[in-house]
Design a protein around this motif. Sequence first.
Motif, mmCIF file in Angstrom:
data_model
loop_
_atom_site.group_PDB
_atom_site.id
_atom_site.type_symbol
_atom_site.label_atom_id
_atom_site.label_comp_id
_atom_site.label_asym_id
_atom_site.label_seq_id
_atom_site.Cartn_x
_atom_site.Cartn_y
_atom_site.Cartn_z
ATOM 1 N N GLU A 177 82.443 77.388 79.314
ATOM 2 C CA GLU A 177 82.866 78.566 78.568
ATOM 3 C C GLU A 177 82.128 79.805 79.050
ATOM 4 O OE1 GLU A 177 82.356 77.762 74.460
ATOM 5 O OE2 GLU A 177 83.882 76.159 74.392
ATOM 6 N N GLU A 195 83.513 80.951 82.432
ATOM 7 C CA GLU A 195 84.771 81.689 82.390
ATOM 8 C C GLU A 195 84.545 83.148 82.019
ATOM 9 O OE1 GLU A 195 87.620 80.719 83.363
ATOM 10 O OE2 GLU A 195 87.089 78.618 83.741
ATOM 11 N N LYS A 196 83.665 83.404 81.055
ATOM 12 C CA LYS A 196 83.411 84.781 80.640
ATOM 13 C C LYS A 196 82.723 85.582 81.754
ATOM 14 C CE LYS A 196 83.061 83.662 75.713
ATOM 15 N NZ LYS A 196 82.198 83.688 74.504
#
Length: 496
Positions: free
Chosen positions: A151, A154-155
């Motif tokens: 996660e 991805e950011k």
Amino acid sequence: MSNDPYFKPIGDQVNVATSQEDEPRPFEEVESLCMECGKQGVTRLLPTYIPYFREVIVMSFMCPHCGNRNSEVQSAGEIQPKGCIYSIHVTNKKDLNRQLIKSEFCTLIVPELQLQIPAKRGQITTIEGVLTDTLRDLEMDQPVRKHMQPEVYEKIEALCNRLREVLGERAVDAAEASDDEVSQGQMRSLGPVGGQTESVDDEERKFTPFKVVLDDPSGNSFVEYTGSIESSGAADVKWSKRDYPRTKEQNISLGLVADPTVAPETQAETTGFNKDEGETEFENEEIYSFHGSCSSCNAPVATNMKKVNIPYFKDILIMSTNCANCGYRDNEIKSGAAISDKGRKLTLQVLDREDLSRDILKSESAGLSIPEIDLNLAPGTLGGRFTTLEGLLQNVYDELYEKVLMRGDSANKQDAENFEGFLGKLKRAISAEACPYTVILDDPLSESYIQNPYAPDPDEQLTVEVYERTWDQNEMLGLNDMKTENYEAMEQDPPK
């Protein structure tokens, strides 16, 4: 342009270093400890002047053992009275080449990218350089994040893609890269484990405008503007600067104000060495710090006080105040013992330059005179000083030269010539060219001192005369009305 011979424009510094090999180099080299391998590296310090800005010191570290490199820039001036905010609207590729100076207290913000670079270390670079360094740092650990924290990966990857778009680059998968492309230098690696990228043609590049904001509470950051220097950036519609008063929290972070969260009992703290704990073999090694307000700018300031014992004399208190906000300094000497019953007059025969290195304590109540050069200072002049004889005479010269200037149309010509002649005689006394001469220190409180290098044996050049104070001297010192015993039994004034 700076007139300081040590702070020249960086272009002139480079020309001197490359064109004149026999001349001293414009930078200094200092051996420093490498924090990576623990061996000795080299730090180069270059004082230079940034056009339209101010003097800075560029520092560069390099370790020949492990290859570790680091560079930093620090302001060579003081913290400015106010903080500043620079705003730059970057609308094309040319704006990325604007020079940028980021101090160690500055925070850089790019609102459109939701990017904020906290205050860390000083840099002298460009807007493109800052964004490139940010992209490199973010990409460095991306392969690990991809497996450990998908996660977060991805950011961060989304932010990296936006930075690549601004910089005119796009990511290339390593599997798609051929050996021919690598050999032709069409790609580069960002970091040890960073992804590979390739440049985008200007025709294909879509430049999205964004804004860069530099918030520096110290006021020592800068962004280049276009136009003449007389305009101070007013002719550049993309550039703006706003000064603002610092908040209390910002003053605390800069070290200008004491932290209010600290308990009051620790505000007046004691530092130094403790004899009882075996830290020193001497007495009076404690330093007491008392917090108050600066008498010049009213900013919070600490006064340090230390008790010092002068051998074969008495204890004294040395108090020092240094305001980091306005630069005000003050030193004061007080006696740490009781008032003497008698006064004392010290007469020193100065025969050579070695006598000028004698320690001398001049209290506030002492008068100083040198008959050979017609110098006579009344008690209270210069305040209390603990220095050498040469330092005391230099202080007298500086005070007279700066504050008693016999110049201008209103000054009498004859008086001006006499004063200049007196300063010349005082200068010769400081340099020992006027030797021999006599220094007389008359202190009715016996709180002044001239060092005897032969102590406890007598000094043939130093004469000590002890005398009874007159009534006028006691009146001037406020001793006639001072009652320290049986004061509660003092007679009351009769009723009217």
